[in-house]
Write a protein that holds these residues in place. Structure first.
Motif: not given
Length: 124
Positions: A79-86, A99-110
């Protein structure tokens, strides 16, 4: 600062900037939209994020503060993770690639979930 996760033609792109590039050892990740299995904005906790990874392979991990880089995922896969705010995390599950997953925090998840879902749905 949130990361960028967006659709560019037939690719899904993650872009990092500033210190995040150093922490993750990557500036950009691209995967074909055809590899996207699902996308969601689950609002995980730091504890649940940590529990899904087995080992940090490359990047930075400071418990409760930052997960940036490549991680071995429990049950197999990378997995590639880019997280500071879950609370702003988008999880993209992938198939058929490195890769089996990307886990990324973004400005507007929805909005990101809607954009990626529409692009994947348009592919058929």
């Amino acid at each position: 600062m949130p990361h960028r996760l967006y659709v560019d033609g037939d690719r899904l792109v993650v872009e990092l900037s500033g210190l995040e590039v150093v922490e993750a050892l990557r500036r950009r990740i691209e995967v074909p939209l055809s590899q996207v299995e699902s996308v969601e904005a689950p609002r995980p906790t730091w504890g649940s994020l940590r529990s899904e990874v087995a080992l940090r392979l490359a990047g930075t991990s400071i418990p409760g503060r930052v997960m940036e880089g490549l991680f071995a995922v429990r049950g197999g896969g990378l997995g590639f993770y880019a997280v500071r705010d879950p609370s702003r995390v988008v999880v993209v599950r992938l198939r058929g690639g490195r890769l089996s997953r990307l886990v990324v925090d973004v400005e507007d998840p929805d909005a990101v979930v809607a954009e990626v879902s529409a692009a994947v749905g348009a592919r058929g």
